[in-house]
Design an enzyme around this catalytic site. Structure first.
Site, short mmCIF file in Angstrom:
data_model
loop_
_atom_site.label_atom_id
_atom_site.label_comp_id
_atom_site.label_asym_id
_atom_site.label_seq_id
_atom_site.Cartn_x
_atom_site.Cartn_y
_atom_site.Cartn_z
N CYS A 50 0.84 -1.21 0.00
CA CYS A 50 0.00 0.00 0.00
C CYS A 50 0.87 1.25 0.00
CB CYS A 50 -0.90 -0.01 1.23
SG CYS A 50 -1.75 1.55 1.50
N CYS A 53 0.35 3.27 3.49
CA CYS A 53 0.71 2.74 4.81
C CYS A 53 2.03 3.36 5.31
CB CYS A 53 0.86 1.21 4.74
SG CYS A 53 -0.68 0.31 5.02
N HIS A 113 -4.39 0.34 7.92
CA HIS A 113 -4.83 0.12 6.54
C HIS A 113 -6.27 -0.39 6.47
CE1 HIS A 113 -4.22 -0.91 2.28
NE2 HIS A 113 -4.93 -1.98 2.53
N ASN A 153 -13.22 9.65 -1.81
CA ASN A 153 -13.79 8.59 -2.65
C ASN A 153 -13.62 7.31 -1.89
OD1 ASN A 153 -14.40 10.10 -4.97
ND2 ASN A 153 -12.26 9.99 -5.61
N SER A 161 -8.66 4.45 -5.58
CA SER A 161 -7.58 3.58 -6.01
C SER A 161 -7.01 2.75 -4.86
CB SER A 161 -6.48 4.42 -6.64
OG SER A 161 -6.03 5.40 -5.72
N HIS A 164 -6.91 2.05 1.87
CA HIS A 164 -6.40 2.73 3.06
C HIS A 164 -7.26 3.98 3.32
CE1 HIS A 164 -2.82 3.20 5.74
NE2 HIS A 164 -3.48 4.33 5.94
N HIS A 166 -8.43 7.42 3.54
CA HIS A 166 -7.80 8.68 3.14
C HIS A 166 -8.80 9.56 2.40
CE1 HIS A 166 -7.63 6.39 -0.61
NE2 HIS A 166 -7.48 7.55 -1.26
N GLN A 168 -8.82 13.35 -0.28
CA GLN A 168 -7.99 14.24 -1.09
C GLN A 168 -8.38 15.68 -0.84
OE1 GLN A 168 -6.95 13.36 -5.12
NE2 GLN A 168 -8.07 11.43 -5.05
P1 H2U Z 1 -7.99 8.09 -4.66
O1 H2U Z 1 -7.93 6.85 -3.88
O2 H2U Z 1 -9.22 8.93 -4.31
O3 H2U Z 1 -7.82 7.84 -6.11
O4 H2U Z 1 -6.75 9.00 -4.18
C1 H2U Z 1 -5.43 8.54 -4.15
C2 H2U Z 1 -4.51 9.64 -4.63
O5 H2U Z 1 -3.18 9.28 -4.27
C3 H2U Z 1 -4.53 9.85 -6.13
O6 H2U Z 1 -4.93 11.18 -6.42
C4 H2U Z 1 -2.29 9.75 -5.25
C5 H2U Z 1 -3.07 9.62 -6.56
O7 H2U Z 1 -2.63 10.61 -7.48
N1 H2U Z 1 -1.05 8.98 -5.18
C6 H2U Z 1 0.13 9.61 -4.83
O8 H2U Z 1 0.13 10.82 -4.62
N2 H2U Z 1 1.27 8.87 -4.70
C7 H2U Z 1 1.36 7.53 -4.95
O9 H2U Z 1 2.41 6.95 -4.79
C8 H2U Z 1 0.18 6.80 -5.46
C9 H2U Z 1 -1.12 7.57 -5.49
ZN ZN Z 2 -2.34 1.09 3.68
#
Ligand code: H2U
Ligand code: ZN
Length: 344
Positions: A50, A53, A113, A153, A161, A164, A166, A168
């Site tokens: 992850c 994490c 996580h 989201n 994506s 974990h 989180h 934005q």
């Molecule tokens: P979502 O799960 O809402 O997609 O948000 C995850 C965000 O994390 C996504 O905008 C960022 C992606 O650009 N990200 C990073 O900044 N660094 C990483 O190593 C992977 C994902």
């Molecule tokens: Zn995690």
């Protein structure tokens, strides 16, 4: 509202000035479309793969610290950059473009996580609220930033994506489309009635209780009269607060509490870790007082009638207007009947 619970009608959304078509009689139609898989699956406390994490590697050369509470970092794939110079392009009013300075961050809610907002304890959730407040203040104070959007989201079907916990934060120079519509509606209402649109709306809703899901001393969660998504809710402070930074200490505790209660109801409603997009709308950070603004959070869950049937905004909804079958009153009643205790 009795006769309105059966026949087709449209409802007005005074916050964004748009209408929604409500067709309660269509509720029984058969479904042969796509079936989604949203089962509750056990997650490890720590996932070595992850990128959120503690201690793990992210894209590029970044590595997360061994954080123990919330953790904020600049998005490695930021949609906007703060140092973008402002340039405008226009041809006959038909081809119009502007550069957009801004900043994108990711806020991890917990080092764990496996948790969701519904499963986090109130002390940890209060820390998330504190982080939202300080991030809103910090980014909002930047001269190039006039609006701060905080959103979460949750679930793969909402484009999240990573499991974990989180959210934005995207902060930029201009008001994005949705806050802009709400800004215009709230300012017009304030101008003509000398009152706050959402203060008046909360008073109306609390008087009837028909669409209220749950409440505490500072906040109410309700299905708005004009809801588009099947189990859409609005979380509002009951007194006038323009943005997160104006919440008192008690109100910050109460925000954490109502978010936990509401998301637990969502999980219990369909027996899964409920997918949704949620986010705050609040006072722009352009240095004006904006008394017309009333802080609120929207929850937009995509699930329709069961854990596997999902609403899409396609067809008539893309080309004409949004439509719903279950009335907001029915949705509120189902959410109200759903217990707030964990693991139902
Ligand atoms: P979502 O799960 O809402 O997609 O948000 C995850 C965000 O994390 C996504 O905008 C960022 C992606 O650009 N990200 C990073 O900044 N660094 C990483 O190593 C992977 C994902
Ligand atoms: Zn995690």
């Amino acid at each position: 509202m009795l006769k309105w619970s059966r026949g087709p009608h449209r409802r007005y959304n005074p916050l964004n000035g748009e209408w929604v078509l409500v067709s309660p009689h269509r509720n029984q139609r058969p479904w042969q479309g796509q079936v989604e898989h949203v089962a509750r699956t056990d997650q490890p406390l720590y996932d070595p793969e992850c990128y959120l994490c503690p201690g793990n590697a992210r894209a590029g050369h970044a590595r997360n610290p061994s954080y123990t509470s919330t953790f904020v970092f600049d998005n490695d794939f930021a949609a906007m950059q703060l140092d973008t110079p402002v340039v405008r392009f226009e041809k006959q009013g038909l081809l119009v473009a502007e550069t957009e300075p801004g900043s994108c961050r990711v806020i991890c809610f917990s080092p764990r996580h496996d948790l969701t907002v519904s499963q986090m304890d109130l002390v940890a959730l209060r820390e998330v609220v504190n982080t939202w407040v300080s991030q809103y203040q910090e980014l909002g104070a930047h001269p190039a930033i006039n609006y701060v959007e905080i959103f979460e989201n949750r679930g793969a079907m909402m484009g999240c994506s990573n499991r974990h916990p989180h959210c934005q934060l995207w902060a930029n120079r201009t008001l994005p489309n949705e806050p802009l519509k709400e800004q215009q509606s709230q300012a017009a209402y304030q101008g003509s009635k000398r009152a706050c649109l959402l203060c008046d709306y909360v008073t109306l809703e609390c008087a009837s209780a028909e669409r209220i899901v749950c409440r505490n001393a500072s906040f109410v969660a309700l299905v708005p009269f004009w809801a588009v998504w099947p189990f859409e809710t609005l979380v509002l402070p009951t007194r006038h607060v323009t943005a997160l930074d104006e919440l008192t200490g008690v109100a910050r505790d109460d925000l954490a509490e109502i978010l936990k209660r509401l998301t637990t109801r969502y999980d219990n409603l369909f027996g899964v870790s409920f997918p949704y997009t949620m986010g705050f709308h609040q006072r722009p950070t352009d240095g004006q007082a904006h008394p017309e603004w009333h802080l609120h959070a929207h929850f937009y869950p995509p699930l329709l009638r069961s854990a596997t049937v999902r609403k899409f905004m396609v067809g008539y909804e893309m080309l004409a207007m949004p439509q719903r079958d279950t009335t907001p009153e029915q949705a509120a009643a189902r959410l109200r009947e759903t217990p707030e205790s964990q693991g139902i």
